[in-house]
Design a protein around this motif. Sequence first.
Motif, PDB file in Angstrom:
ATOM      1  N   PRO A  38       0.838  -1.201   0.000  1.00  0.00           N
ATOM      2  CA  PRO A  38       0.000   0.000   0.000  1.00  0.00           C
ATOM      3  C   PRO A  38       0.875   1.254   0.000  1.00  0.00           C
ATOM      4  O   PRO A  38       1.746   1.400   0.860  1.00  0.00           O
ATOM      5  CB  PRO A  38      -0.801  -0.123   1.299  1.00  0.00           C
ATOM      6  CG  PRO A  38      -0.867  -1.589   1.565  1.00  0.00           C
ATOM      7  CD  PRO A  38       0.456  -2.134   1.075  1.00  0.00           C
ATOM      8  N   PRO A  39       0.703   2.135  -0.999  1.00  0.00           N
ATOM      9  CA  PRO A  39       1.608   3.279  -1.116  1.00  0.00           C
ATOM     10  C   PRO A  39       1.405   4.286   0.007  1.00  0.00           C
ATOM     11  O   PRO A  39       0.291   4.468   0.506  1.00  0.00           O
ATOM     12  CB  PRO A  39       1.240   3.887  -2.478  1.00  0.00           C
ATOM     13  CG  PRO A  39      -0.143   3.408  -2.747  1.00  0.00           C
ATOM     14  CD  PRO A  39      -0.300   2.095  -2.057  1.00  0.00           C
ATOM     15  N   ARG A  40       2.485   4.914   0.414  1.00  0.00           N
ATOM     16  CA  ARG A  40       2.419   6.035   1.367  1.00  0.00           C
ATOM     17  C   ARG A  40       2.966   7.258   0.640  1.00  0.00           C
ATOM     18  O   ARG A  40       4.085   7.235   0.152  1.00  0.00           O
ATOM     19  CB  ARG A  40       3.249   5.752   2.619  1.00  0.00           C
ATOM     20  CG  ARG A  40       2.594   4.743   3.545  1.00  0.00           C
ATOM     21  CD  ARG A  40       3.561   4.343   4.644  1.00  0.00           C
ATOM     22  NE  ARG A  40       3.714   5.385   5.650  1.00  0.00           N
ATOM     23  CZ  ARG A  40       3.154   5.361   6.866  1.00  0.00           C
ATOM     24  NH1 ARG A  40       2.388   4.353   7.203  1.00  0.00           N
ATOM     25  NH2 ARG A  40       3.360   6.331   7.725  1.00  0.00           N
ATOM     26  N   THR A  41       2.170   8.287   0.542  1.00  0.00           N
ATOM     27  CA  THR A  41       2.623   9.506  -0.120  1.00  0.00           C
ATOM     28  C   THR A  41       2.434  10.682   0.831  1.00  0.00           C
ATOM     29  O   THR A  41       1.686  10.595   1.808  1.00  0.00           O
ATOM     30  CB  THR A  41       1.825   9.783  -1.406  1.00  0.00           C
ATOM     31  OG1 THR A  41       0.445   9.950  -1.049  1.00  0.00           O
ATOM     32  CG2 THR A  41       1.958   8.655  -2.403  1.00  0.00           C
ATOM     33  N   SER A  42       3.123  11.779   0.541  1.00  0.00           N
ATOM     34  CA  SER A  42       3.005  12.987   1.354  1.00  0.00           C
ATOM     35  C   SER A  42       2.340  14.049   0.502  1.00  0.00           C
ATOM     36  O   SER A  42       2.964  15.015   0.102  1.00  0.00           O
ATOM     37  CB  SER A  42       4.386  13.447   1.806  1.00  0.00           C
ATOM     38  OG  SER A  42       4.280  14.592   2.627  1.00  0.00           O
ATOM     39  N   ARG A  43       1.080  13.872   0.180  1.00  0.00           N
ATOM     40  CA  ARG A  43       0.402  14.818  -0.711  1.00  0.00           C
ATOM     41  C   ARG A  43      -0.905  15.327  -0.088  1.00  0.00           C
ATOM     42  O   ARG A  43      -0.901  16.259   0.663  1.00  0.00           O
ATOM     43  CB  ARG A  43       0.163  14.168  -2.088  1.00  0.00           C
ATOM     44  CG  ARG A  43       1.451  14.061  -2.932  1.00  0.00           C
ATOM     45  CD  ARG A  43       1.919  15.444  -3.446  1.00  0.00           C
ATOM     46  NE  ARG A  43       3.285  15.417  -3.950  1.00  0.00           N
ATOM     47  CZ  ARG A  43       3.630  15.162  -5.197  1.00  0.00           C
ATOM     48  NH1 ARG A  43       2.708  14.885  -6.091  1.00  0.00           N
ATOM     49  NH2 ARG A  43       4.887  15.190  -5.558  1.00  0.00           N
ATOM     50  N   ALA A  44      -2.015  14.681  -0.442  1.00  0.00           N
ATOM     51  CA  ALA A  44      -3.329  15.213  -0.048  1.00  0.00           C
ATOM     52  C   ALA A  44      -3.440  15.322   1.469  1.00  0.00           C
ATOM     53  O   ALA A  44      -2.999  14.444   2.203  1.00  0.00           O
ATOM     54  CB  ALA A  44      -4.432  14.317  -0.596  1.00  0.00           C
ATOM     55  N   LYS A  45      -4.043  16.425   1.911  1.00  0.00           N
ATOM     56  CA  LYS A  45      -4.179  16.643   3.359  1.00  0.00           C
ATOM     57  C   LYS A  45      -5.573  16.326   3.880  1.00  0.00           C
ATOM     58  O   LYS A  45      -5.850  16.540   5.049  1.00  0.00           O
ATOM     59  CB  LYS A  45      -3.810  18.079   3.711  1.00  0.00           C
ATOM     60  CG  LYS A  45      -2.316  18.378   3.577  1.00  0.00           C
ATOM     61  CD  LYS A  45      -1.966  19.740   4.143  1.00  0.00           C
ATOM     62  CE  LYS A  45      -0.464  19.983   4.124  1.00  0.00           C
ATOM     63  NZ  LYS A  45       0.074  20.065   2.766  1.00  0.00           N
ATOM     64  N   GLY A  46      -6.467  15.821   3.027  1.00  0.00           N
ATOM     65  CA  GLY A  46      -7.733  15.373   3.586  1.00  0.00           C
ATOM     66  C   GLY A  46      -8.957  15.788   2.794  1.00  0.00           C
ATOM     67  O   GLY A  46      -8.882  16.603   1.869  1.00  0.00           O
ATOM     68  N   PRO A  47     -10.107  15.204   3.153  1.00  0.00           N
ATOM     69  CA  PRO A  47     -11.360  15.445   2.426  1.00  0.00           C
ATOM     70  C   PRO A  47     -11.952  16.813   2.724  1.00  0.00           C
ATOM     71  O   PRO A  47     -11.869  17.314   3.846  1.00  0.00           O
ATOM     72  CB  PRO A  47     -12.279  14.325   2.930  1.00  0.00           C
ATOM     73  CG  PRO A  47     -11.731  13.957   4.272  1.00  0.00           C
ATOM     74  CD  PRO A  47     -10.251  14.199   4.217  1.00  0.00           C
ATOM     75  N   ASN A  48     -12.572  17.412   1.689  1.00  0.00           N
ATOM     76  CA  ASN A  48     -13.314  18.656   1.882  1.00  0.00           C
ATOM     77  C   ASN A  48     -14.748  18.321   2.320  1.00  0.00           C
ATOM     78  O   ASN A  48     -15.115  17.136   2.451  1.00  0.00           O
ATOM     79  CB  ASN A  48     -13.239  19.536   0.632  1.00  0.00           C
ATOM     80  CG  ASN A  48     -13.937  18.958  -0.593  1.00  0.00           C
ATOM     81  OD1 ASN A  48     -14.656  17.955  -0.513  1.00  0.00           O
ATOM     82  ND2 ASN A  48     -13.741  19.589  -1.747  1.00  0.00           N
ATOM     83  N   PRO A  49     -15.587  19.326   2.592  1.00  0.00           N
ATOM     84  CA  PRO A  49     -16.937  19.018   3.099  1.00  0.00           C
ATOM     85  C   PRO A  49     -17.744  18.081   2.200  1.00  0.00           C
ATOM     86  O   PRO A  49     -18.421  17.175   2.699  1.00  0.00           O
ATOM     87  CB  PRO A  49     -17.584  20.413   3.203  1.00  0.00           C
ATOM     88  CG  PRO A  49     -16.436  21.315   3.532  1.00  0.00           C
ATOM     89  CD  PRO A  49     -15.292  20.788   2.703  1.00  0.00           C
ATOM     90  N   ARG A  50     -17.696  18.256   0.890  1.00  0.00           N
ATOM     91  CA  ARG A  50     -18.470  17.369   0.014  1.00  0.00           C
ATOM     92  C   ARG A  50     -17.941  15.944   0.080  1.00  0.00           C
ATOM     93  O   ARG A  50     -18.735  14.988   0.104  1.00  0.00           O
ATOM     94  CB  ARG A  50     -18.436  17.905  -1.423  1.00  0.00           C
ATOM     95  CG  ARG A  50     -19.185  17.032  -2.414  1.00  0.00           C
ATOM     96  CD  ARG A  50     -20.675  16.899  -2.087  1.00  0.00           C
ATOM     97  NE  ARG A  50     -21.345  15.952  -2.959  1.00  0.00           N
ATOM     98  CZ  ARG A  50     -22.227  15.051  -2.553  1.00  0.00           C
ATOM     99  NH1 ARG A  50     -22.572  14.971  -1.273  1.00  0.00           N
ATOM    100  NH2 ARG A  50     -22.790  14.232  -3.409  1.00  0.00           N
ATOM    101  N   SER A  51     -16.620  15.773   0.125  1.00  0.00           N
ATOM    102  CA  SER A  51     -16.079  14.419   0.239  1.00  0.00           C
ATOM    103  C   SER A  51     -16.449  13.787   1.576  1.00  0.00           C
ATOM    104  O   SER A  51     -16.677  12.581   1.651  1.00  0.00           O
ATOM    105  CB  SER A  51     -14.556  14.431   0.065  1.00  0.00           C
ATOM    106  OG  SER A  51     -14.211  14.772  -1.267  1.00  0.00           O
ATOM    107  N   LEU A  52     -16.523  14.589   2.644  1.00  0.00           N
ATOM    108  CA  LEU A  52     -16.963  14.042   3.934  1.00  0.00           C
ATOM    109  C   LEU A  52     -18.398  13.518   3.837  1.00  0.00           C
ATOM    110  O   LEU A  52     -18.728  12.481   4.426  1.00  0.00           O
ATOM    111  CB  LEU A  52     -16.858  15.097   5.039  1.00  0.00           C
ATOM    112  CG  LEU A  52     -15.449  15.341   5.595  1.00  0.00           C
ATOM    113  CD1 LEU A  52     -15.460  16.536   6.548  1.00  0.00           C
ATOM    114  CD2 LEU A  52     -14.915  14.097   6.308  1.00  0.00           C
TER     115      LEU A  52
END
Length: 560
Positions: A38-52
């Motif tokens: 399973p890849p580990r990357t240092s990019r996206a910081k998390g879901p926005n309200p619509r993704s939540l």
Amino acid sequence: MGMTDVLIVGAGPTGLVLACDLARRGVAVRIVDRSPAPPRTSRAKGPNPRSLEILDDLGVAEEVLAAGSAPLPMLKYRGRLPVAEADPWAESAPSPGVPYDRGCLIAQWRLEGILRDRLAGYGVHVGLGREVVGLAQGRDGRDGGHVDVTFAEGPAGRARYVVGCDGAHSSVRKLLGIGFEGTTDEDQVMVCGNVGLAEGALDRTRWHQWFDEDGAVMLCPIPGTRTDWWFQAGPERDGRGRPLAPTADGFRRLLARHTALSGDDLTRAELLSTYRVNVRMADRFRAGRVFLAGDAAHVHAVAGGLGMNTGIQDAFNLGWKLGLVLAGHADAELLDTYEEERLPVAARTLELTSERLRATLEAIRRPGGGLDAAITSDTSGLSVGYRWSSLATPQARTPAAADPQTVNSLPGAPAAGDRAPDAPCVDAVTGVRTRLHRVFAGPRTTVLGFGPGSAAVLREAAASYGEAGVRTCRVYGAHEDRAGAEPGAVVDDAGHAAAAYGTGTSGRTGTGTVVVVRPDHHVGVSVPADDVRSVRAYLRRLHGAGRSTEPSPGMVDAVR
């Protein structure tokens, strides 16, 4: 060679959301990734309200919120000294129609782990170390069509549909020969990584941002860790001005140059990468039985944090359409609406993120400017709708060339194609508090009925389509007689649902209102309850003729 319904290539957030959505529909889904682990990357910081909201529909939002943190205030420095603080969310709060007023900070690998666990609950596991090197679309009289898939190693596979969620360098897109037009800005470069800082070196309740005339360093604490931080910076450059590759020692020099920390405060650096601003979009999102989603279909500037989020929302648009077609309810033409709806959104997102990047670069030229310049209501994802879509009612349709965000609608009432608002309410039978998005949750189309006049339409919809993926929900006004309320009916005790859907007082006096909500929480039709024909036509388009068909095997609602 066994046939699977859908093969998903790429097990990042886009692929995992799509796999979870299909698996809970009883679709035979397989998901593979070229990475051996399973890849580990240092990019996206998390879901926005619509993704939540989407993660809530899949039953994992509470776990995501518990593993993450709320977005942090930003502390901005110039010449090593703090000069300003900004909290872009200081004035926002959840509202009846919007349960999540802000996103969530969470490491991408942690979010992926939660989604893999949810997927495993459906008996589906990611096939690692499986690189796709060949795709051949075939057709025969027995299965109506398929895709033969060749892997670099191991046996070939066959699927009715393939979805490439395999990132900006997508093998699937390249195998299809689909163009990926756009630009790469070699001057706009950032070095990124996950770093360890000495305990107590920096306040972990802030996202620290140093912007100097000759460079920048940003450090944001990674939730769920004691000493780990996301590190982003302008790169070191050689004598000819070319960016140098990121290294731990380079990060230490950047820290010492721009911040009051010493290089020794950085104890380790991993997942190092160089980020260049790419603004590119596939010229089509589908070739026959193969689809593209997420970064495989579009990449854009990081400003506003929309990369992973746009992919999650691609997946949620495509999943229900594949499910209904594979179950035999909808015609295959329904799949044409994926590109019809998502390609204009991607094009708009490219424009929005590029514009937010320009605003941010302008802001940081002045002391006190920072990344808060990238955040607007547009970056929440909540305003994205599909009013131009053929799945919106004809009078609401506008040319695809029109800006999808700015078509006017009646005050208070969402137009066909818009996101369906949430609203707190009460279960009419049990008295337990709930909300409309909980009613929508799970892989079904929902028919809401406001006012006594809606009862006949709801009865007909339940009789014709109750076994074919449609749920009905009578929304009672606070003062309505609810004797004989069916299970699943709700009471709009504070009037928030009537306000959100523009039904006013039709509950007591007028004909009532019927709203069909698609499985991805967008309004299909919203009509007076005596317009039975529009409701029938819409349900027929998504769910077929309405025979008492069996539900697709294993269809399950999200476990709550």
